[in-house]
Design a protein around this motif. Structure first.
Motif, short mmCIF file in Angstrom:
data_model
loop_
_atom_site.label_atom_id
_atom_site.label_comp_id
_atom_site.label_asym_id
_atom_site.label_seq_id
_atom_site.Cartn_x
_atom_site.Cartn_y
_atom_site.Cartn_z
N ASN A 70 0.86 -1.18 0.00
CA ASN A 70 0.00 0.00 0.00
C ASN A 70 0.90 1.23 0.00
N LEU A 71 1.12 1.80 -1.17
CA LEU A 71 2.04 2.93 -1.31
C LEU A 71 1.59 4.13 -0.49
N ASP A 72 0.29 4.42 -0.46
CA ASP A 72 -0.19 5.56 0.32
C ASP A 72 0.10 5.37 1.81
N ALA A 73 -0.10 4.18 2.32
CA ALA A 73 0.20 3.91 3.74
C ALA A 73 1.70 4.06 4.01
N TYR A 74 2.51 3.60 3.08
CA TYR A 74 3.96 3.71 3.21
C TYR A 74 4.37 5.18 3.28
N VAL A 75 3.81 6.00 2.39
CA VAL A 75 4.14 7.43 2.34
C VAL A 75 3.58 8.15 3.56
N ARG A 76 2.38 7.78 3.98
CA ARG A 76 1.78 8.39 5.17
C ARG A 76 2.66 8.12 6.39
N ALA A 77 3.20 6.91 6.49
CA ALA A 77 4.11 6.58 7.60
C ALA A 77 5.37 7.43 7.54
N ILE A 78 5.92 7.63 6.36
CA ILE A 78 7.09 8.50 6.21
C ILE A 78 6.76 9.91 6.69
N LEU A 79 5.59 10.41 6.28
CA LEU A 79 5.18 11.77 6.64
C LEU A 79 5.03 11.92 8.15
N VAL A 80 4.35 10.99 8.78
CA VAL A 80 4.12 11.09 10.22
C VAL A 80 5.44 10.94 10.98
N ARG A 81 6.29 10.03 10.56
CA ARG A 81 7.59 9.88 11.24
C ARG A 81 8.45 11.12 11.05
N THR A 82 8.38 11.72 9.88
CA THR A 82 9.11 12.97 9.64
C THR A 82 8.62 14.05 10.58
N PHE A 83 7.31 14.18 10.72
CA PHE A 83 6.74 15.16 11.64
C PHE A 83 7.24 14.91 13.06
N LEU A 84 7.13 13.67 13.52
CA LEU A 84 7.55 13.36 14.89
C LEU A 84 9.04 13.61 15.08
N ASN A 85 9.87 13.25 14.11
CA ASN A 85 11.31 13.51 14.21
C ASN A 85 11.60 15.00 14.25
N GLU A 86 10.91 15.77 13.44
CA GLU A 86 11.13 17.22 13.41
C GLU A 86 10.72 17.86 14.73
N ARG A 87 9.68 17.35 15.35
CA ARG A 87 9.20 17.92 16.63
C ARG A 87 10.19 17.66 17.76
N ARG A 88 11.03 16.66 17.63
CA ARG A 88 12.00 16.34 18.67
C ARG A 88 13.21 17.27 18.63
N ARG A 89 13.38 17.97 17.53
CA ARG A 89 14.55 18.84 17.38
C ARG A 89 14.29 20.18 18.08
N PRO A 90 15.29 20.71 18.79
CA PRO A 90 15.09 21.96 19.54
C PRO A 90 14.66 23.14 18.67
N TRP A 91 15.14 23.24 17.46
CA TRP A 91 14.78 24.38 16.62
C TRP A 91 13.30 24.40 16.26
N SER A 92 12.63 23.24 16.38
CA SER A 92 11.22 23.19 16.00
C SER A 92 10.34 23.98 16.96
N ARG A 93 10.87 24.30 18.14
CA ARG A 93 10.08 25.05 19.12
C ARG A 93 10.19 26.56 18.93
N VAL A 94 11.02 27.00 18.01
CA VAL A 94 11.16 28.42 17.73
C VAL A 94 10.00 28.86 16.83
N ARG A 95 9.25 29.87 17.26
CA ARG A 95 8.11 30.37 16.49
C ARG A 95 8.35 31.82 16.14
N LEU A 96 8.27 32.14 14.86
CA LEU A 96 8.41 33.52 14.43
C LEU A 96 7.08 34.27 14.50
N PHE A 97 5.98 33.53 14.40
CA PHE A 97 4.65 34.12 14.44
C PHE A 97 3.81 33.35 15.44
N ASP A 98 2.83 34.04 16.04
CA ASP A 98 1.93 33.36 16.96
C ASP A 98 0.95 32.46 16.22
N ARG A 99 0.50 32.92 15.05
CA ARG A 99 -0.51 32.15 14.34
C ARG A 99 -0.42 32.43 12.85
#
Length: 164
Positions: free
Chosen positions: A54-83
């Protein structure tokens, strides 16, 4: 030929990839960054991805893991805008009957949740995936998916002022 297949697939998948990333990230700019990293990873693993059941499931897993990995990095908590209020840019056209205020409230509530709970709720309720498939995508146990779903829904109910 493989490059053409990759390009065709990514072109067709880009709208749902962006919607999913937006729901996970909470803003368009971060979502675009996550999608870019995910499709780059997909390109480097295209031969393996094409062979997936299931290619879509494979890609969705890559996307979600990428999101989770990016959230673990300290720079991801820097916000230039509130919203960044660009919901209409990535809204699912099929869901236009849902009012904007409700979608916005849910989106804001999702951004206040821990990334793991957010990922579980998006996969379970946006993609309507079964617990087992979410567990595979997130590389965790089914029990973890169930507890994260329960905690996430409780948090959403609290934030939205909904009683059971």
């Amino acid at each position: 030929m493989a490059d053409n297949e990759y390009t065709e697939y990514v072109t067709a998948a880009l709208p749902w990839l962006r919607r999913t990333a937006y729901l996970l990230c909470g803003d368009v700019h971060s979502a675009d960054d996550v999608v870019q990293v995910a499709i780059t990873r997909l390109y480097t693993n295209w031969r393996k991805a094409r062979a997936a059941d299931n290619l879509d499931a494979y890609v969705r897993a890559i996307l979600v893991r990428t999101f989770l990995n990016e959230r673990r990095r300290p720079w991801s908590r820097v916000r230039l805008f509130d919203r960044v209020d660009e919901l209409k840019a990535v809204t699912n056209p099929a869901s236009e009957t849902t009012d904007f205020e409700t979608r916005e409230e849910i989106r804001v509530a999702l951004t206040r949740m821990p990334p793991g709970q957010r990922a579980v709720l998006v996969l379970r309720f946006l993609f309507d995936l079964p617990v087992a498939e979410v567990a595979r995508a997130l590389r965790c146990s089914e029990g973890t998916v169930k507890s994260q779903t329960s905690a996430g829904l409780a948090s959403l109910r609290t934030q939205l002022g909904v009683t059971k």
